[in-house]
Design a protein around this motif. Structure first.
Motif, PDB file in Angstrom:
ATOM      1  N   LYS A  71      45.640 -26.343  64.917  1.00 53.43           N
ATOM      2  CA  LYS A  71      46.300 -25.098  65.303  1.00 53.43           C
ATOM      3  C   LYS A  71      47.352 -25.355  66.384  1.00 53.43           C
ATOM      4  O   LYS A  71      48.469 -24.818  66.328  1.00 53.43           O
ATOM      5  CB  LYS A  71      45.269 -24.094  65.812  1.00 53.43           C
ATOM      6  CG  LYS A  71      45.835 -22.734  66.208  1.00 53.43           C
ATOM      7  CD  LYS A  71      44.697 -21.777  66.574  1.00 53.43           C
ATOM      8  CE  LYS A  71      45.236 -20.385  66.912  1.00 53.43           C
ATOM      9  NZ  LYS A  71      46.029 -20.395  68.160  1.00 53.43           N
ATOM     10  N   GLU A  72      47.002 -26.183  67.352  1.00 50.36           N
ATOM     11  CA  GLU A  72      47.943 -26.495  68.428  1.00 50.36           C
ATOM     12  C   GLU A  72      49.188 -27.193  67.880  1.00 50.36           C
ATOM     13  O   GLU A  72      50.319 -26.890  68.271  1.00 50.36           O
ATOM     14  CB  GLU A  72      47.263 -27.385  69.470  1.00 50.36           C
ATOM     15  CG  GLU A  72      48.168 -27.756  70.634  1.00 50.36           C
ATOM     16  CD  GLU A  72      47.466 -28.659  71.634  1.00 50.36           C
ATOM     17  OE1 GLU A  72      48.134 -29.138  72.570  1.00 50.36           O
ATOM     18  OE2 GLU A  72      46.254 -28.890  71.484  1.00 50.36           O
ATOM     19  N   GLU A  73      48.976 -28.114  66.927  1.00 53.32           N
ATOM     20  CA  GLU A  73      50.117 -28.808  66.330  1.00 53.32           C
ATOM     21  C   GLU A  73      50.983 -27.850  65.519  1.00 53.32           C
ATOM     22  O   GLU A  73      52.216 -27.891  65.587  1.00 53.32           O
ATOM     23  CB  GLU A  73      49.635 -29.954  65.441  1.00 53.32           C
ATOM     24  CG  GLU A  73      50.770 -30.731  64.783  1.00 53.32           C
ATOM     25  CD  GLU A  73      50.268 -31.912  63.984  1.00 53.32           C
ATOM     26  OE1 GLU A  73      49.880 -31.704  62.816  1.00 53.32           O
ATOM     27  OE2 GLU A  73      50.282 -33.029  64.527  1.00 53.32           O
ATOM     28  N   ASP A  74      50.348 -26.971  64.752  1.00 56.20           N
ATOM     29  CA  ASP A  74      51.093 -25.995  63.955  1.00 56.20           C
ATOM     30  C   ASP A  74      51.952 -25.092  64.842  1.00 56.20           C
ATOM     31  O   ASP A  74      53.110 -24.800  64.522  1.00 56.20           O
ATOM     32  CB  ASP A  74      50.139 -25.135  63.122  1.00 56.20           C
ATOM     33  CG  ASP A  74      49.563 -25.891  61.931  1.00 56.20           C
ATOM     34  OD1 ASP A  74      50.108 -26.972  61.607  1.00 56.20           O
ATOM     35  OD2 ASP A  74      48.584 -25.402  61.336  1.00 56.20           O
ATOM     36  N   GLU A  75      51.392 -24.661  65.951  1.00 57.38           N
ATOM     37  CA  GLU A  75      52.136 -23.792  66.861  1.00 57.38           C
ATOM     38  C   GLU A  75      53.331 -24.518  67.458  1.00 57.38           C
ATOM     39  O   GLU A  75      54.405 -23.929  67.634  1.00 57.38           O
ATOM     40  CB  GLU A  75      51.207 -23.284  67.965  1.00 57.38           C
ATOM     41  CG  GLU A  75      50.174 -22.277  67.469  1.00 57.38           C
ATOM     42  CD  GLU A  75      49.166 -21.893  68.539  1.00 57.38           C
ATOM     43  OE1 GLU A  75      49.145 -22.579  69.602  1.00 57.38           O
ATOM     44  OE2 GLU A  75      48.403 -20.939  68.326  1.00 57.38           O
ATOM     45  N   LEU A  78      60.655 -25.172  65.031  1.00 57.73           N
ATOM     46  CA  LEU A  78      61.341 -24.783  63.799  1.00 57.73           C
ATOM     47  C   LEU A  78      62.109 -23.479  63.966  1.00 57.73           C
ATOM     48  O   LEU A  78      63.222 -23.317  63.448  1.00 57.73           O
ATOM     49  CB  LEU A  78      60.328 -24.661  62.664  1.00 57.73           C
ATOM     50  CG  LEU A  78      60.886 -24.530  61.244  1.00 57.73           C
ATOM     51  CD1 LEU A  78      61.694 -25.777  60.874  1.00 57.73           C
ATOM     52  CD2 LEU A  78      59.754 -24.330  60.250  1.00 57.73           C
ATOM     53  N   LYS A  79      61.538 -22.533  64.713  1.00 62.10           N
ATOM     54  CA  LYS A  79      62.136 -21.210  64.859  1.00 62.10           C
ATOM     55  C   LYS A  79      63.003 -21.064  66.106  1.00 62.10           C
ATOM     56  O   LYS A  79      63.563 -19.988  66.347  1.00 62.10           O
ATOM     57  CB  LYS A  79      61.032 -20.148  64.891  1.00 62.10           C
ATOM     58  CG  LYS A  79      60.238 -20.046  63.584  1.00 62.10           C
ATOM     59  CD  LYS A  79      59.156 -18.992  63.684  1.00 62.10           C
ATOM     60  CE  LYS A  79      58.389 -18.874  62.357  1.00 62.10           C
ATOM     61  NZ  LYS A  79      57.314 -17.845  62.442  1.00 62.10           N
ATOM     62  N   LEU A  98      56.126 -33.975  55.104  1.00 63.98           N
ATOM     63  CA  LEU A  98      54.758 -34.183  55.600  1.00 63.98           C
ATOM     64  C   LEU A  98      53.777 -33.172  55.001  1.00 63.98           C
ATOM     65  O   LEU A  98      52.583 -33.225  55.277  1.00 63.98           O
ATOM     66  CB  LEU A  98      54.730 -34.081  57.120  1.00 63.98           C
ATOM     67  CG  LEU A  98      55.426 -35.222  57.879  1.00 63.98           C
ATOM     68  CD1 LEU A  98      55.529 -34.878  59.371  1.00 63.98           C
ATOM     69  CD2 LEU A  98      54.661 -36.526  57.692  1.00 63.98           C
ATOM     70  N   GLY A  99      54.293 -32.230  54.203  1.00 65.51           N
ATOM     71  CA  GLY A  99      53.438 -31.236  53.584  1.00 65.51           C
ATOM     72  C   GLY A  99      53.065 -30.099  54.501  1.00 65.51           C
ATOM     73  O   GLY A  99      52.101 -29.354  54.235  1.00 65.51           O
ATOM     74  N   TRP A 100      53.835 -29.939  55.609  1.00 68.83           N
ATOM     75  CA  TRP A 100      53.526 -28.870  56.564  1.00 68.83           C
ATOM     76  C   TRP A 100      54.080 -27.556  56.042  1.00 68.83           C
ATOM     77  O   TRP A 100      55.173 -27.496  55.490  1.00 68.83           O
ATOM     78  CB  TRP A 100      54.148 -29.186  57.927  1.00 68.83           C
ATOM     79  CG  TRP A 100      53.812 -28.190  58.991  1.00 68.83           C
ATOM     80  CD1 TRP A 100      52.695 -28.128  59.735  1.00 68.83           C
ATOM     81  CD2 TRP A 100      54.640 -27.107  59.420  1.00 68.83           C
ATOM     82  NE1 TRP A 100      52.756 -27.082  60.615  1.00 68.83           N
ATOM     83  CE2 TRP A 100      53.946 -26.433  60.447  1.00 68.83           C
ATOM     84  CE3 TRP A 100      55.894 -26.639  59.035  1.00 68.83           C
ATOM     85  CZ2 TRP A 100      54.452 -25.311  61.072  1.00 68.83           C
ATOM     86  CZ3 TRP A 100      56.416 -25.531  59.646  1.00 68.83           C
ATOM     87  CH2 TRP A 100      55.681 -24.889  60.680  1.00 68.83           C
ATOM     88  N   LYS A 101      53.332 -26.477  56.228  1.00 68.01           N
ATOM     89  CA  LYS A 101      53.740 -25.136  55.773  1.00 68.01           C
ATOM     90  C   LYS A 101      53.730 -24.164  56.936  1.00 68.01           C
ATOM     91  O   LYS A 101      52.876 -24.248  57.792  1.00 68.01           O
ATOM     92  CB  LYS A 101      52.820 -24.641  54.667  1.00 68.01           C
ATOM     93  CG  LYS A 101      52.845 -25.520  53.421  1.00 68.01           C
ATOM     94  CD  LYS A 101      51.908 -24.995  52.360  1.00 68.01           C
ATOM     95  CE  LYS A 101      51.920 -25.870  51.132  1.00 68.01           C
ATOM     96  NZ  LYS A 101      51.020 -25.375  50.062  1.00 68.01           N
TER      97      LYS A 101
END
Length: 278
Positions: free
Chosen positions: A101-105, A111-112, A275-278
């Motif tokens: 979760k920390e990496e996704d954030e 990205l944004k 990397l397959g990140w969404k």
């Protein structure tokens, strides 16, 4: 430049020493001339490294870094927007949901947030400018001692040149280094480097801050393709203080394997997609 940024650049300054021994990518590699002095070899290497630096290439690799008594395994993809780091394991175990979760954030925020990515790019550009400045002064900043051939490399000791007058904080830190470099004689590239701060470096007579004597660096590099070398392992330890007793430290221990080339125009978003990140 403010001192906190200067200290954060210390690791870069150490790394820059290892990036000063290169052959020009526009020329085929040639062996060092028998009559070439250690200083001349270093001078040629600095010039050639500057030539290669203008032709930056991007790579992906697996990094294993030690931090806070833990070992992190990551896939790193270099992009035009900076490096993307994807966590694979912590202490040999898959990342926890909280770590994911920390990496996704973190990825979402970058990205944004174009301004954040631009800030990272500006920092990299500033680092590049600093590296180029240091490359220009290295042949004069040190006294070099040729210690003979060792395998396919020339072993060269370097010590601060007492006649050199540093003009910036970065130059002062760099100039305090003593160490050994192993220069690959075929490509005139650094194969290994170890160095340490031989003296305590003080800023503003110690009132602004200082970097402790004994800070060390160890770096190993590998050839990936003709004319292209990358750092495969680096260990950096530095301590100091600045301003109102604020502690400064840089402790880095990272190894890199599995290098693969990345398209030269790869963006942050494209790397995340790969990397397959969404």
């Amino acid at each position: 430049m403010e001192l906190s940024k200067t200290i954060s650049l210390f690791a870069h300054a150490l790394r820059f020493v290892t990036l000063t021994f290169a052959v020009a990518m526009t020329l085929p590699p040639v062996p060092a001339l028998p009559s070439q002095t250690a200083k001349e070899l270093i001078g040629d290497a600095c010039y050639n490294e500057l030539q290669q630096h203008e032709k930056r290439t991007l790579w992906s690799y697996i990094a294993e870094r030690h931090s806070n008594n833990h070992m992190f395994r990551e896939q790193v993809v270099e992009t035009v927007d900076g490096s993307v780091r994807h966590l694979l394991a912590v202490d040999g175990q898959p990342p926890t949901p909280a770590q994911i979760k920390e990496e996704d954030e973190r990825h979402q925020e970058l990205l944004k947030n174009p301004s954040r990515r631009r800030a990272i790019q500006k920092q990299r550009d500033d680092d590049d400018k600093t590296m180029e400045e240091l490359l220009h002064i290295i042949p004069e900043a040190f006294v070099f001692e040729d210690q003979g051939k060792e395998g396919e490399s020339e072993r060269i000791a370097f010590h601060p040149n007492p006649g050199f007058k540093p003009q910036s904080y970065e130059q002062r830190i760099l100039h305090a280094l003593d160490g050994i470099v192993f220069v690959d004689l075929h490509d005139k590239r650094i194969a290994r480097l170890s160095g340490s701060l031989g003296t305590r470096v003080k800023f503003g007579y110690g009132l602004i801050g200082h970097v402790e004597q004994g800070g060390t660096t160890e770096i190993t590099r590998v050839q990936l393709s003709p004319g292209v070398w990358k750092t495969s392992a680096e260990k950096i330890d530095i301590d100091g203080r600045f301003a109102i007793l604020k502690t400064i430290n840089k402790h880095q221990d990272e190894s890199r394997t599995g290098f693969e080339p990345v398209a030269p125009d790869t963006t942050f978003a494209q790397a995340l997609n790969e990397l397959g990140w969404k």
